[in-house]
Design a protein around this motif. Structure first.
Motif, PDB file in Angstrom:
ATOM      1  N   GLN A  85       0.858  -1.180   0.000  1.00 45.88           N
ATOM      2  CA  GLN A  85       0.000   0.000   0.000  1.00 45.88           C
ATOM      3  C   GLN A  85       0.893   1.230   0.000  1.00 45.88           C
ATOM      4  OE1 GLN A  85      -3.516   0.040  -0.048  1.00 45.88           O
ATOM      5  NE2 GLN A  85      -3.130   2.193  -0.528  1.00 45.88           N
ATOM      6  N   PHE A  86       0.917   1.944  -1.108  1.00 47.49           N
ATOM      7  CA  PHE A  86       1.792   3.109  -1.218  1.00 47.49           C
ATOM      8  C   PHE A  86       1.159   4.289  -0.490  1.00 47.49           C
ATOM      9  CE2 PHE A  86       3.851   0.439  -4.112  1.00 47.49           C
ATOM     10  CZ  PHE A  86       5.085   0.984  -4.444  1.00 47.49           C
ATOM     11  N   THR A  87       1.919   4.832   0.467  1.00 48.86           N
ATOM     12  CA  THR A  87       1.463   5.942   1.290  1.00 48.86           C
ATOM     13  C   THR A  87       2.538   7.029   1.291  1.00 48.86           C
ATOM     14  OG1 THR A  87       2.403   4.864   3.250  1.00 48.86           O
ATOM     15  CG2 THR A  87       0.073   4.452   2.780  1.00 48.86           C
ATOM     16  N   PRO A  88       2.204   8.241   1.720  1.00 45.49           N
ATOM     17  CA  PRO A  88       3.196   9.321   1.702  1.00 45.49           C
ATOM     18  C   PRO A  88       4.443   9.047   2.538  1.00 45.49           C
ATOM     19  CG  PRO A  88       0.987  10.232   1.914  1.00 45.49           C
ATOM     20  CD  PRO A  88       0.851   8.749   2.046  1.00 45.49           C
ATOM     21  N   ASP A  89       4.339   8.198   3.558  1.00 43.08           N
ATOM     22  CA  ASP A  89       5.500   7.952   4.424  1.00 43.08           C
ATOM     23  C   ASP A  89       6.247   6.666   4.060  1.00 43.08           C
ATOM     24  OD1 ASP A  89       3.504   6.247   5.194  1.00 43.08           O
ATOM     25  OD2 ASP A  89       3.794   6.510   7.352  1.00 43.08           O
ATOM     26  N   LEU A  90       5.900   6.037   2.961  1.00 44.08           N
ATOM     27  CA  LEU A  90       6.581   4.813   2.552  1.00 44.08           C
ATOM     28  C   LEU A  90       7.987   5.136   2.061  1.00 44.08           C
ATOM     29  CD1 LEU A  90       5.726   1.728   2.193  1.00 44.08           C
ATOM     30  CD2 LEU A  90       5.606   2.265  -0.246  1.00 44.08           C
ATOM     31  N   MET A  91       8.965   4.368   2.510  1.00 41.51           N
ATOM     32  CA  MET A  91      10.350   4.573   2.121  1.00 41.51           C
ATOM     33  C   MET A  91      10.755   3.589   1.031  1.00 41.51           C
ATOM     34  SD  MET A  91      11.330   7.070   3.986  1.00 41.51           S
ATOM     35  CE  MET A  91      13.123   7.010   3.847  1.00 41.51           C
ATOM     36  N   PRO A  92      11.772   3.937   0.204  1.00 46.27           N
ATOM     37  CA  PRO A  92      12.233   2.997  -0.833  1.00 46.27           C
ATOM     38  C   PRO A  92      12.620   1.634  -0.278  1.00 46.27           C
ATOM     39  CG  PRO A  92      13.146   5.173  -1.243  1.00 46.27           C
ATOM     40  CD  PRO A  92      12.440   5.245   0.083  1.00 46.27           C
ATOM     41  N   SER A  93      13.260   1.620   0.872  1.00 44.23           N
ATOM     42  CA  SER A  93      13.682   0.343   1.464  1.00 44.23           C
ATOM     43  C   SER A  93      12.484  -0.513   1.874  1.00 44.23           C
ATOM     44  CB  SER A  93      14.583   0.593   2.670  1.00 44.23           C
ATOM     45  OG  SER A  93      13.915   1.366   3.655  1.00 44.23           O
ATOM     46  N   ASP A  94      11.325   0.117   2.105  1.00 52.24           N
ATOM     47  CA  ASP A  94      10.128  -0.653   2.427  1.00 52.24           C
ATOM     48  C   ASP A  94       9.669  -1.483   1.238  1.00 52.24           C
ATOM     49  OD1 ASP A  94      10.052   0.458   4.981  1.00 52.24           O
ATOM     50  OD2 ASP A  94       8.812   2.153   4.330  1.00 52.24           O
ATOM     51  N   VAL A  95      10.121  -1.120   0.047  1.00 49.22           N
ATOM     52  CA  VAL A  95       9.742  -1.832  -1.173  1.00 49.22           C
ATOM     53  C   VAL A  95      10.840  -2.801  -1.592  1.00 49.22           C
ATOM     54  CG1 VAL A  95       9.098  -1.580  -3.599  1.00 49.22           C
ATOM     55  CG2 VAL A  95       8.336   0.127  -1.922  1.00 49.22           C
ATOM     56  N   THR A  96      12.078  -2.312  -1.628  1.00 48.88           N
ATOM     57  CA  THR A  96      13.182  -3.107  -2.170  1.00 48.88           C
ATOM     58  C   THR A  96      13.829  -4.023  -1.141  1.00 48.88           C
ATOM     59  OG1 THR A  96      14.786  -1.357  -1.682  1.00 48.88           O
ATOM     60  CG2 THR A  96      13.701  -1.299  -3.837  1.00 48.88           C
ATOM     61  N   GLY A  97      13.774  -3.657   0.130  1.00 46.83           N
ATOM     62  CA  GLY A  97      14.487  -4.391   1.170  1.00 46.83           C
ATOM     63  C   GLY A  97      15.688  -3.581   1.648  1.00 46.83           C
ATOM     64  N   SER A  98      16.351  -4.041   2.668  1.00 43.26           N
ATOM     65  CA  SER A  98      17.465  -3.286   3.243  1.00 43.26           C
ATOM     66  C   SER A  98      18.418  -4.220   3.977  1.00 43.26           C
ATOM     67  CB  SER A  98      16.934  -2.226   4.217  1.00 43.26           C
ATOM     68  OG  SER A  98      16.180  -2.828   5.254  1.00 43.26           O
ATOM     69  N   LEU A  99      19.578  -3.664   4.347  1.00 44.90           N
ATOM     70  CA  LEU A  99      20.551  -4.402   5.144  1.00 44.90           C
ATOM     71  C   LEU A  99      20.176  -4.292   6.616  1.00 44.90           C
ATOM     72  CD1 LEU A  99      23.884  -3.355   3.387  1.00 44.90           C
ATOM     73  CD2 LEU A  99      22.649  -5.516   3.151  1.00 44.90           C
ATOM     74  N   VAL A 100      20.168  -5.423   7.289  1.00 49.08           N
ATOM     75  CA  VAL A 100      19.787  -5.461   8.708  1.00 49.08           C
ATOM     76  C   VAL A 100      20.971  -6.003   9.509  1.00 49.08           C
ATOM     77  CG1 VAL A 100      18.200  -6.433  10.402  1.00 49.08           C
ATOM     78  CG2 VAL A 100      17.365  -5.823   8.117  1.00 49.08           C
ATOM     79  N   TYR A 101      21.293  -5.318  10.587  1.00 56.04           N
ATOM     80  CA  TYR A 101      22.425  -5.734  11.435  1.00 56.04           C
ATOM     81  C   TYR A 101      22.004  -6.874  12.349  1.00 56.04           C
ATOM     82  CZ  TYR A 101      26.304  -5.525  14.744  1.00 56.04           C
ATOM     83  OH  TYR A 101      27.382  -5.845  15.531  1.00 56.04           O
ATOM     84  N   ASP A 102      22.784  -7.950  12.318  1.00 54.21           N
ATOM     85  CA  ASP A 102      22.543  -9.110  13.169  1.00 54.21           C
ATOM     86  C   ASP A 102      23.545  -9.068  14.323  1.00 54.21           C
ATOM     87  OD1 ASP A 102      22.216 -11.547  14.398  1.00 54.21           O
ATOM     88  OD2 ASP A 102      21.935 -12.646  12.515  1.00 54.21           O
ATOM     89  N   ALA A 103      23.045  -8.809  15.527  1.00 54.84           N
ATOM     90  CA  ALA A 103      23.925  -8.671  16.689  1.00 54.84           C
ATOM     91  C   ALA A 103      24.645  -9.977  17.028  1.00 54.84           C
ATOM     92  CB  ALA A 103      23.113  -8.202  17.899  1.00 54.84           C
TER      93      ALA A 103
END
Length: 333
Positions: A85-103
């Motif tokens: 659902q595309f909304t004004p606060d949607l970020m590019p990473s919310d669509v494509t994915g992102s790097l997540v730090y694994d502690a």
């Protein structure tokens, strides 16, 4: 654009691989009709886009089953589908994915976004800012997503079905011409007729639940293998020099139209030839005729032209301009 003639189900086993794939894709219409009433042109347009490895912009008022149409298509093809659902606060990473730090490992790992699917439903794409809209450009054109300099391939088949509301423009961000040109087809999803609307209400009163497609009896009738076979058959569909010239003449005529400030680009001409070939194959031919070009001209070109403000004020529409062009460009014999 009407639906192609059906292939009788009892002849499917007697047909070759290409004809078997055609029959399987033709069966999509009756399967999707278990959930969606009418909308045959939109169903056929989505199939054409899949055959051409293109993407679709669906335009219609809320409540005409745009989302249900895409979900039913995915279920009938046994393809994975995700909705954003595309909304004004949607970020590019919310669509494509992102790097997540694994502690635990003290390392970054890639978390795929919803774009990693076969059919991505980008709902109300014009409600998100251009930065987020543009996050789909690489995925649509290159069929990959690059995060932190590393390209990651998307699954095949991959289709973006983006929806937008033709009314209520307040708070929206119109798609730029460069992104509109990335969509192979722009399909309008109209309001149903009175009889179709009565059928919708009857289904709901009988217990139909649009959130549960299995209860509607939708089952896979085709799959990725059928699509691949069909794509190979479409690639062998013959195009004569006269037909290629006809496509070019139509696109060049839009650039000379006094009602337009922007005509169809060469990419648009390539798109029209591609969709005409897919349509020719769906109708059972291995060659393209002028009627195939005419049948796909509106959905393929309507979003690739730009009206002059004065023409728009006079009630001119993209469809009326293209229709006029088709009436004046000589048809090859």
């Amino acid at each position: 654009m009407s639906a192609p003639p059906p292939v009788p189900a009892d002849t499917t086993e007697l047909l070759g691989n290409g004809d078997t794939a055609r029959a399987s894709l033709e069966a999509l219409r009756s399967e999707i009709a278990k959930a969606v009433v009418g909308q045959d042109p939109a169903v056929t347009g989505l199939v054409v886009a899949l055959l051409c490895r293109g993407h679709v912009l669906l335009e219609g008022v809320p409540g005409v089953a745009k989302t249900l149409l895409v979900r039913a298509l995915a279920a009938s093809l046994e393809l994975d589908t995700k909705r954003v659902q595309f909304t004004p606060d949607l970020m590019p990473s919310d669509v494509t994915g992102s790097l997540v730090y694994d502690a635990r490992t003290a390392e970054f790992s890639f978390q795929p976004g919803p774009v990693f699917t076969n059919l991505l439903l980008a709902d109300e794409i014009n409600r998100t800012p251009p930065k987020t809209q543009s996050s789909l450009l690489e995925a649509m054109e290159e069929r990959q997503v690059t995060v932190d300099g590393t390209p990651r391939q998307l699954p095949d088949p991959f289709l973006v079905a983006a929806t937008q509301n033709p009314v209520e423009y307040e708070g929206t961000y119109p798609l730029p011409e460069a992104q509109l040109d990335r969509f192979l087809l722009k399909l309008t999803v109209p309001l149903p007729s009175r009889e179709e609307e009565i059928s919708v209400l009857t289904r709901h009163s009988d217990g139909f639940d649009p959130r549960d497609l299995k209860s509607a009896g939708i089952r896979p009738v085709a799959g990725p293998a059928d699509l691949e076979t069909a794509r190979n058959a479409v690639a062998r569909t013959k195009v004569s020099p006269e037909i290629a010239g006809y496509v070019v003449d139509i696109c060049r005529a839009t650039r000379e139209s006094p009602s337009l400030s922007l005509g169809v680009s060469p990419r648009g001409a390539t798109a029209l030839l591609s969709t005409a070939r897919a349509w020719a194959w769906l109708t059972g031919r291995d060659y393209v005729i002028p009627d195939d070009v005419k049948a796909l001209a509106l959905p393929t070109l309507r979003h690739r032209i730009q009206l002059r403000p004065e023409a728009e004020m006079e009630g001119v529409t993209p469809d009326s301009v293209i229709t006029a062009v088709l009436a004046h460009v000589p048809v090859p014999r």
